[in-house]
Design a protein around this motif. Structure first.
Motif, mmCIF file in Angstrom:
data_model
loop_
_atom_site.group_PDB
_atom_site.id
_atom_site.type_symbol
_atom_site.label_atom_id
_atom_site.label_comp_id
_atom_site.label_asym_id
_atom_site.label_seq_id
_atom_site.Cartn_x
_atom_site.Cartn_y
_atom_site.Cartn_z
ATOM 1 N N THR A 95 0.829 -1.203 0.000
ATOM 2 C CA THR A 95 0.000 0.000 0.000
ATOM 3 C C THR A 95 0.863 1.252 0.000
ATOM 4 O O THR A 95 0.631 2.183 -0.780
ATOM 5 N N ILE A 96 1.886 1.296 0.862
ATOM 6 C CA ILE A 96 2.775 2.456 0.918
ATOM 7 C C ILE A 96 3.533 2.612 -0.401
ATOM 8 O O ILE A 96 3.668 3.721 -0.927
ATOM 9 N N ALA A 97 4.017 1.507 -0.959
ATOM 10 C CA ALA A 97 4.725 1.570 -2.239
ATOM 11 C C ALA A 97 3.802 2.107 -3.340
ATOM 12 O O ALA A 97 4.233 2.908 -4.183
ATOM 13 N N ASP A 98 2.548 1.678 -3.322
ATOM 14 C CA ASP A 98 1.589 2.178 -4.309
ATOM 15 C C ASP A 98 1.341 3.675 -4.142
ATOM 16 O O ASP A 98 1.289 4.420 -5.116
ATOM 17 N N PHE A 99 1.206 4.151 -2.875
ATOM 18 C CA PHE A 99 1.023 5.582 -2.634
ATOM 19 C C PHE A 99 2.237 6.378 -3.095
ATOM 20 O O PHE A 99 2.106 7.439 -3.702
ATOM 21 N N LEU A 100 3.428 5.874 -2.797
ATOM 22 C CA LEU A 100 4.648 6.575 -3.209
ATOM 23 C C LEU A 100 4.755 6.641 -4.726
ATOM 24 O O LEU A 100 5.114 7.678 -5.290
ATOM 25 N N ALA A 101 4.444 5.531 -5.386
ATOM 26 C CA ALA A 101 4.496 5.515 -6.849
ATOM 27 C C ALA A 101 3.477 6.495 -7.430
ATOM 28 O O ALA A 101 3.763 7.217 -8.390
ATOM 29 N N PHE A 102 2.280 6.548 -6.829
ATOM 30 C CA PHE A 102 1.256 7.472 -7.294
ATOM 31 C C PHE A 102 1.710 8.922 -7.124
ATOM 32 O O PHE A 102 1.619 9.729 -8.047
ATOM 33 N N ALA A 103 2.219 9.252 -5.928
ATOM 34 C CA ALA A 103 2.663 10.625 -5.668
ATOM 35 C C ALA A 103 3.802 11.019 -6.584
ATOM 36 O O ALA A 103 3.841 12.138 -7.111
ATOM 37 N N LYS A 104 4.721 10.112 -6.805
ATOM 38 C CA LYS A 104 5.866 10.393 -7.690
ATOM 39 C C LYS A 104 5.400 10.611 -9.124
ATOM 40 O O LYS A 104 5.885 11.497 -9.822
ATOM 41 N N GLU A 105 4.451 9.803 -9.534
ATOM 42 C CA GLU A 105 3.929 9.909 -10.893
ATOM 43 C C GLU A 105 3.140 11.196 -11.086
ATOM 44 O O GLU A 105 3.271 11.874 -12.113
ATOM 45 N N VAL A 106 2.341 11.560 -10.116
ATOM 46 C CA VAL A 106 1.461 12.714 -10.255
ATOM 47 C C VAL A 106 2.200 14.035 -10.110
ATOM 48 O O VAL A 106 2.115 14.904 -10.958
ATOM 49 N N ASP A 107 2.926 14.185 -9.003
ATOM 50 C CA ASP A 107 3.545 15.495 -8.784
ATOM 51 C C ASP A 107 4.966 15.429 -8.242
ATOM 52 O O ASP A 107 5.512 16.446 -7.834
ATOM 53 N N ALA A 109 6.058 14.423 -5.509
ATOM 54 C CA ALA A 109 6.178 14.589 -4.057
ATOM 55 C C ALA A 109 6.298 13.217 -3.418
ATOM 56 O O ALA A 109 5.363 12.442 -3.439
ATOM 57 N N THR A 110 7.472 12.911 -2.851
ATOM 58 C CA THR A 110 7.644 11.594 -2.240
ATOM 59 C C THR A 110 7.252 11.525 -0.779
ATOM 60 O O THR A 110 6.796 10.495 -0.346
ATOM 61 N N PRO A 111 7.404 12.589 0.031
ATOM 62 C CA PRO A 111 6.951 12.422 1.411
ATOM 63 C C PRO A 111 5.431 12.477 1.492
ATOM 64 O O PRO A 111 4.814 13.423 1.024
ATOM 65 N N LEU A 112 4.851 11.436 2.054
ATOM 66 C CA LEU A 112 3.403 11.374 2.185
ATOM 67 C C LEU A 112 2.992 11.842 3.575
ATOM 68 O O LEU A 112 3.624 11.493 4.562
ATOM 69 N N VAL A 113 1.934 12.625 3.647
ATOM 70 C CA VAL A 113 1.408 13.077 4.927
ATOM 71 C C VAL A 113 -0.060 12.686 4.968
ATOM 72 O O VAL A 113 -0.852 13.138 4.156
ATOM 73 N N PHE A 114 -0.396 11.794 5.925
ATOM 74 C CA PHE A 114 -1.767 11.346 6.072
ATOM 75 C C PHE A 114 -2.397 11.985 7.300
ATOM 76 O O PHE A 114 -1.716 12.281 8.284
ATOM 77 N N ASP A 115 -3.687 12.157 7.259
ATOM 78 C CA ASP A 115 -4.416 12.692 8.407
ATOM 79 C C ASP A 115 -4.281 11.770 9.616
ATOM 80 O O ASP A 115 -4.394 12.198 10.748
ATOM 81 N N SER A 116 -4.000 10.504 9.396
ATOM 82 C CA SER A 116 -3.905 9.543 10.501
ATOM 83 C C SER A 116 -2.541 9.562 11.186
ATOM 84 O O SER A 116 -2.328 8.823 12.133
ATOM 85 N N ASP A 117 -1.610 10.396 10.732
ATOM 86 C CA ASP A 117 -0.282 10.465 11.339
ATOM 87 C C ASP A 117 -0.240 11.614 12.339
ATOM 88 O O ASP A 117 -0.087 12.772 11.957
ATOM 89 N N PRO A 118 -0.374 11.308 13.645
ATOM 90 C CA PRO A 118 -0.448 12.382 14.640
ATOM 91 C C PRO A 118 0.851 13.159 14.799
ATOM 92 O O PRO A 118 0.855 14.239 15.367
ATOM 93 N N ARG A 119 1.965 12.624 14.288
ATOM 94 C CA ARG A 119 3.227 13.356 14.373
ATOM 95 C C ARG A 119 3.240 14.546 13.422
ATOM 96 O O ARG A 119 3.972 15.494 13.619
ATOM 97 N N LYS A 120 2.412 14.503 12.390
ATOM 98 C CA LYS A 120 2.482 15.532 11.353
ATOM 99 C C LYS A 120 1.211 16.338 11.187
ATOM 100 O O LYS A 120 1.249 17.468 10.731
ATOM 101 N N VAL A 121 0.067 15.730 11.506
ATOM 102 C CA VAL A 121 -1.209 16.381 11.243
ATOM 103 C C VAL A 121 -2.106 16.275 12.473
ATOM 104 O O VAL A 121 -2.173 15.230 13.108
ATOM 105 N N SER A 122 -2.807 17.360 12.781
ATOM 106 C CA SER A 122 -3.748 17.329 13.902
ATOM 107 C C SER A 122 -5.005 16.566 13.503
ATOM 108 O O SER A 122 -5.200 16.227 12.331
ATOM 109 N N LYS A 123 -5.871 16.332 14.454
ATOM 110 C CA LYS A 123 -7.112 15.597 14.197
ATOM 111 C C LYS A 123 -7.968 16.275 13.129
ATOM 112 O O LYS A 123 -8.689 15.626 12.390
#
Length: 140
Positions: A95-107, A109-123
């Motif tokens: 799943t992570i590899a697919d997201f990275l490939a998608f982000a790389k292909e689209v724009d 951007a390799t670092p992914l930031v998800f709403d579920s990551d409390p280290r990077k994004v608030s609720k």
């Protein structure tokens, strides 16, 4: 109906873990492992190795509530994203590899930031660090 369905699923999940895992999956896995070792296929696998069992996914009765419950469990530290993906029948690394490939292909951007990551994004989805938004770094 929802309560009865959830209760039946919990009972079946217990059956899977307590009966199928111990009386079918583990003995078969052990036998395959021992035969594979004799054939020279699994030399590096320890005999105490246990299979990771990913059971079939139940269809969600209320997908929004299920996703919100998963999100809360991950953000609270009661479960890992890997565990939640496995519960849904997904492979975390794929799943992570697919997201990275998608982000790389689209724009690109390799670092992914998800709403579920409390280290990077608030609720609420607001970035905890200005650097994540591509703006200037915070100054002390």
């Amino acid at each position: 109906m929802r309560g009865g369905l959830i209760e039946a699923r919990l009972d079946f999940r217990k059956f899977q873990k307590q009966v199928l895992a111990h009386q079918l999956v583990r003995p078969v896995f052990s036998r395959v492992l021992s035969i594979g070792k004799l054939a020279g296929r699994f030399r590096e696998v320890d005999a105490s190795h246990r299979p990771e069992m990913i059971w079939p996914v139940f269809e969600s009765v209320d997908p929004l509530k299920d996703v919100m419950a998963d999100l809360i469990e991950v953000r609270s530290g009661f479960a890992t994203p890997q565990q939640k993906m496995a519960e849904r029948g997904n492979d975390f690394m794929k799943t992570i590899a697919d997201f990275l490939a998608f982000a790389k292909e689209v724009d690109g951007a390799t670092p992914l930031v998800f709403d579920s990551d409390p280290r990077k994004v608030s609720k609420t989805g607001v970035a905890n660090d200005f650097g994540l938004l591509g703006g200037s770094e915070k100054e002390d």
